[in-house]
Write a protein that holds these residues in place. Sequence first.
Motif, PDB file in Angstrom:
ATOM      1  N   GLN A 351      48.341  37.520  36.930  1.00  0.00           N
ATOM      2  CA  GLN A 351      47.982  36.395  37.785  1.00  0.00           C
ATOM      3  C   GLN A 351      48.957  36.234  38.947  1.00  0.00           C
ATOM      4  O   GLN A 351      49.168  35.139  39.438  1.00  0.00           O
ATOM      5  CB  GLN A 351      47.921  35.107  36.963  1.00  0.00           C
ATOM      6  N   CYS A 352      49.565  37.348  39.383  1.00  0.00           N
ATOM      7  CA  CYS A 352      50.427  37.283  40.553  1.00  0.00           C
ATOM      8  C   CYS A 352      49.574  36.835  41.748  1.00  0.00           C
ATOM      9  O   CYS A 352      48.369  37.075  41.793  1.00  0.00           O
ATOM     10  CB  CYS A 352      51.089  38.625  40.821  1.00  0.00           C
ATOM     11  N   HIS A 353      50.206  36.187  42.707  1.00  0.00           N
ATOM     12  CA  HIS A 353      49.437  35.480  43.728  1.00  0.00           C
ATOM     13  C   HIS A 353      49.920  35.853  45.123  1.00  0.00           C
ATOM     14  O   HIS A 353      51.119  36.004  45.364  1.00  0.00           O
ATOM     15  CB  HIS A 353      49.578  33.973  43.513  1.00  0.00           C
ATOM     16  N   ASP A 354      48.978  35.989  46.063  1.00  0.00           N
ATOM     17  CA  ASP A 354      49.302  36.195  47.468  1.00  0.00           C
ATOM     18  C   ASP A 354      49.477  34.818  48.106  1.00  0.00           C
ATOM     19  O   ASP A 354      48.500  34.107  48.359  1.00  0.00           O
ATOM     20  CB  ASP A 354      48.184  36.979  48.157  1.00  0.00           C
ATOM     21  N   TRP A 355      50.726  34.429  48.369  1.00  0.00           N
ATOM     22  CA  TRP A 355      51.000  33.081  48.849  1.00  0.00           C
ATOM     23  C   TRP A 355      50.495  32.861  50.261  1.00  0.00           C
ATOM     24  O   TRP A 355      50.420  31.725  50.729  1.00  0.00           O
ATOM     25  CB  TRP A 355      52.491  32.794  48.752  1.00  0.00           C
ATOM     26  N   GLY A 356      50.156  33.931  50.980  1.00  0.00           N
ATOM     27  CA  GLY A 356      49.606  33.771  52.319  1.00  0.00           C
ATOM     28  C   GLY A 356      48.251  33.101  52.307  1.00  0.00           C
ATOM     29  O   GLY A 356      47.793  32.572  53.322  1.00  0.00           O
ATOM     30  N   GLU A 357      47.594  33.075  51.154  1.00  0.00           N
ATOM     31  CA  GLU A 357      46.275  32.459  51.039  1.00  0.00           C
ATOM     32  C   GLU A 357      46.351  30.942  50.867  1.00  0.00           C
ATOM     33  O   GLU A 357      45.357  30.253  51.008  1.00  0.00           O
ATOM     34  CB  GLU A 357      45.532  33.048  49.830  1.00  0.00           C
ATOM     35  N   GLN A 358      47.523  30.420  50.551  1.00  0.00           N
ATOM     36  CA  GLN A 358      47.629  29.012  50.166  1.00  0.00           C
ATOM     37  C   GLN A 358      48.157  28.151  51.305  1.00  0.00           C
ATOM     38  O   GLN A 358      49.099  28.510  52.004  1.00  0.00           O
ATOM     39  CB  GLN A 358      48.545  28.868  48.946  1.00  0.00           C
ATOM     40  N   ASP A 359      47.548  26.984  51.458  1.00  0.00           N
ATOM     41  CA  ASP A 359      47.980  25.997  52.440  1.00  0.00           C
ATOM     42  C   ASP A 359      49.288  25.372  51.951  1.00  0.00           C
ATOM     43  O   ASP A 359      49.350  24.849  50.833  1.00  0.00           O
ATOM     44  CB  ASP A 359      46.900  24.925  52.574  1.00  0.00           C
ATOM     45  N   PRO A 360      50.368  25.389  52.755  1.00  0.00           N
ATOM     46  CA  PRO A 360      51.652  24.842  52.281  1.00  0.00           C
ATOM     47  C   PRO A 360      51.611  23.348  52.006  1.00  0.00           C
ATOM     48  O   PRO A 360      52.456  22.825  51.280  1.00  0.00           O
ATOM     49  CB  PRO A 360      52.614  25.172  53.430  1.00  0.00           C
ATOM     50  N   PHE A 361      50.626  22.630  52.589  1.00  0.00           N
ATOM     51  CA  PHE A 361      50.537  21.187  52.385  1.00  0.00           C
ATOM     52  C   PHE A 361      49.526  20.829  51.304  1.00  0.00           C
ATOM     53  O   PHE A 361      49.191  19.653  51.128  1.00  0.00           O
ATOM     54  CB  PHE A 361      50.147  20.509  53.703  1.00  0.00           C
ATOM     55  N   GLU A 362      49.053  21.813  50.565  1.00  0.00           N
ATOM     56  CA  GLU A 362      48.021  21.574  49.550  1.00  0.00           C
ATOM     57  C   GLU A 362      48.546  20.828  48.344  1.00  0.00           C
ATOM     58  O   GLU A 362      47.872  19.955  47.793  1.00  0.00           O
ATOM     59  CB  GLU A 362      47.426  22.919  49.114  1.00  0.00           C
ATOM     60  N   ASN A 363      49.772  21.136  47.912  1.00  0.00           N
ATOM     61  CA  ASN A 363      50.325  20.477  46.730  1.00  0.00           C
ATOM     62  C   ASN A 363      51.842  20.529  46.749  1.00  0.00           C
ATOM     63  O   ASN A 363      52.450  21.228  47.574  1.00  0.00           O
ATOM     64  CB  ASN A 363      49.782  21.110  45.440  1.00  0.00           C
ATOM     65  N   ILE A 364      52.438  19.782  45.834  1.00  0.00           N
ATOM     66  CA  ILE A 364      53.897  19.737  45.748  1.00  0.00           C
ATOM     67  C   ILE A 364      54.288  19.218  44.368  1.00  0.00           C
ATOM     68  O   ILE A 364      53.555  18.415  43.763  1.00  0.00           O
ATOM     69  CB  ILE A 364      54.475  18.829  46.866  1.00  0.00           C
ATOM     70  N   TRP A 365      55.420  19.688  43.829  1.00  0.00           N
ATOM     71  CA  TRP A 365      55.914  19.188  42.546  1.00  0.00           C
ATOM     72  C   TRP A 365      56.573  17.825  42.757  1.00  0.00           C
ATOM     73  O   TRP A 365      57.325  17.627  43.718  1.00  0.00           O
ATOM     74  CB  TRP A 365      56.932  20.147  41.939  1.00  0.00           C
ATOM     75  N   ILE A 366      56.310  16.890  41.850  1.00  0.00           N
ATOM     76  CA  ILE A 366      56.879  15.551  41.948  1.00  0.00           C
ATOM     77  C   ILE A 366      57.269  15.070  40.553  1.00  0.00           C
ATOM     78  O   ILE A 366      56.617  15.406  39.561  1.00  0.00           O
ATOM     79  CB  ILE A 366      55.883  14.571  42.602  1.00  0.00           C
ATOM     80  N   GLU A 367      58.337  14.278  40.480  1.00  0.00           N
ATOM     81  CA  GLU A 367      58.794  13.748  39.205  1.00  0.00           C
ATOM     82  C   GLU A 367      57.915  12.569  38.788  1.00  0.00           C
ATOM     83  O   GLU A 367      57.815  11.589  39.534  1.00  0.00           O
ATOM     84  CB  GLU A 367      60.253  13.315  39.310  1.00  0.00           C
ATOM     85  N   PRO A 368      57.281  12.640  37.621  1.00  0.00           N
ATOM     86  CA  PRO A 368      56.385  11.553  37.192  1.00  0.00           C
ATOM     87  C   PRO A 368      57.168  10.413  36.538  1.00  0.00           C
ATOM     88  O   PRO A 368      58.325  10.579  36.150  1.00  0.00           O
ATOM     89  CB  PRO A 368      55.490  12.259  36.168  1.00  0.00           C
ATOM     90  N   PRO A 369      56.533   9.258  36.369  1.00  0.00           N
ATOM     91  CA  PRO A 369      57.177   8.163  35.644  1.00  0.00           C
ATOM     92  C   PRO A 369      57.159   8.429  34.151  1.00  0.00           C
ATOM     93  O   PRO A 369      56.407   9.285  33.675  1.00  0.00           O
ATOM     94  CB  PRO A 369      56.302   6.952  35.998  1.00  0.00           C
ATOM     95  N   LYS A 370      57.985   7.725  33.417  1.00  0.00           N
ATOM     96  CA  LYS A 370      58.013   7.909  31.971  1.00  0.00           C
ATOM     97  C   LYS A 370      56.722   7.422  31.315  1.00  0.00           C
ATOM     98  O   LYS A 370      56.289   7.956  30.318  1.00  0.00           O
ATOM     99  CB  LYS A 370      59.234   7.176  31.390  1.00  0.00           C
ATOM    100  N   ASP A 371      56.140   6.382  31.903  1.00  0.00           N
ATOM    101  CA  ASP A 371      54.899   5.836  31.372  1.00  0.00           C
ATOM    102  C   ASP A 371      53.850   5.815  32.486  1.00  0.00           C
ATOM    103  O   ASP A 371      53.793   4.895  33.290  1.00  0.00           O
ATOM    104  CB  ASP A 371      55.118   4.429  30.817  1.00  0.00           C
ATOM    105  N   PHE A 372      53.027   6.867  32.512  1.00  0.00           N
ATOM    106  CA  PHE A 372      52.030   6.975  33.571  1.00  0.00           C
ATOM    107  C   PHE A 372      50.906   5.968  33.383  1.00  0.00           C
ATOM    108  O   PHE A 372      50.246   5.563  34.357  1.00  0.00           O
ATOM    109  CB  PHE A 372      51.462   8.392  33.602  1.00  0.00           C
ATOM    110  N   SER A 373      50.667   5.533  32.149  1.00  0.00           N
ATOM    111  CA  SER A 373      49.562   4.615  31.881  1.00  0.00           C
ATOM    112  C   SER A 373      49.719   3.301  32.645  1.00  0.00           C
ATOM    113  O   SER A 373      48.725   2.639  32.987  1.00  0.00           O
ATOM    114  CB  SER A 373      49.457   4.330  30.385  1.00  0.00           C
ATOM    115  N   ALA A 374      50.961   2.932  32.944  1.00  0.00           N
ATOM    116  CA  ALA A 374      51.190   1.695  33.679  1.00  0.00           C
ATOM    117  C   ALA A 374      50.777   1.799  35.146  1.00  0.00           C
ATOM    118  O   ALA A 374      50.647   0.783  35.836  1.00  0.00           O
ATOM    119  CB  ALA A 374      52.678   1.309  33.603  1.00  0.00           C
ATOM    120  N   CYS A 375      50.570   3.027  35.621  1.00  0.00           N
ATOM    121  CA  CYS A 375      50.208   3.253  37.022  1.00  0.00           C
ATOM    122  C   CYS A 375      48.708   3.242  37.235  1.00  0.00           C
ATOM    123  O   CYS A 375      48.227   3.213  38.369  1.00  0.00           O
ATOM    124  CB  CYS A 375      50.773   4.576  37.516  1.00  0.00           C
ATOM    125  N   MET A 376      47.948   3.325  36.150  1.00  0.00           N
ATOM    126  CA  MET A 376      46.501   3.478  36.260  1.00  0.00           C
ATOM    127  C   MET A 376      45.794   2.117  36.303  1.00  0.00           C
ATOM    128  O   MET A 376      46.321   1.115  35.885  1.00  0.00           O
ATOM    129  CB  MET A 376      45.982   4.324  35.103  1.00  0.00           C
TER     130      MET A 376
END
Length: 376
Positions: A351-376
């Motif tokens: 599953q190696c990937h050609d990164w030239g195919e991907q939009d750099p603004f498509e996604n990003i890693w982010i630190e989630p909260p300890k309790d996500f249920s409180a955000c919903m």
Amino acid sequence: MSGKRRRKLKSLNDTIIDNRRPVAEVKGENFELQSWADLPAELLELILSRLILADNIRASVVCKRWHSVAGSVRVVNQSPWLMYFPKFGDCYEFYDPVQRKTYSLKLPELNGSRVCYTKDGWLLLYRPRTHRVFFFNPFTRELIKLPRFEITYQIVAFSCAPTSPGCVLFTVKHVSPTVVAISTCYPGATEWITVNYQNRLPFVSSIWNKLVFCNGLFYCLSLTGWLGVFDPVERSWSVLAVPPPKCPQNFFAKNWWKGKFMAEHEGDILVIYTCCSENPIIFKLDQTLMKWEEMTTLDGVTLFASFLSSHSRTDLIGIMRNSVYFSKVRFYGKRCISFSLDDCRYYPRKQCHDWGEQDPFENIWIEPPKDFSACM
């Protein structure tokens, strides 16, 4: 006489044996009372709660009781989540690589914006039409506005959460091969400050450059692999005389500049080079000898690589350690593409990937909260 003596000696011997028996029995009882398996629950919890994850797991195999207590006090770090930015609408998805689950939030506050960077659960965003720059926490819905600033082809980073003292924003743009314009700002400022700096070595800025904040300094990896360093306190800039990492020739193929990532871990600068047909290569900057060293192991650390910002974690679940997780999910959200340094292979396989195919603004890693249920 001899008969009486024998009876006397026999009686004395029986007395000694009788006297020894209870002593041995008492000693045996003491040993049983001092068994590690019978430690008071409060004391056992206190001891096991102070162990690092690896030692906690080892202790859990001692016995059933220890297994139960070790599991109840075990602390496993939370991995970042992969946040997706839709091309249309205000529904944003978050992928958890541990549980392999996807969650969604409606965030109309982000309409018309693109992501620039993330750290400590905060997003840095930019609206190209209005040149508006702002911080946003998608889990608490907090928004912090910044002075307007035109961001073209350069990337932007910040040092820590905007709610923390000492938060600084940084971006660098080359004016010429030997001159760069560095702009800085901070929450509460009324304008960005831009200063031109001379380079001793060529430095070209690009959307494909990489930025990290480490040990009070901003490190910027240029398109061609040179490393610039900016000190926000001294307001000094320099390009290190460290030759770019050496990669095999076949790494410099189509879109090669898009397939590199940079992260920091406990004061170390790490760079990941990828090639669609080869295993990735990881380098660490030796800050004493000032050279890049190839790494064959991450010593249990897990890296989460995305175009705009990358993260590192320790004490994750066993199968995630000593691996690099990339910002691409396959099989309808079932598996995140990763590379294991222990097994020297990608997961899922091939599953190696050609990164030239991907939009750099498509996604990003982010630190989630300890309790996500409180955000919903």
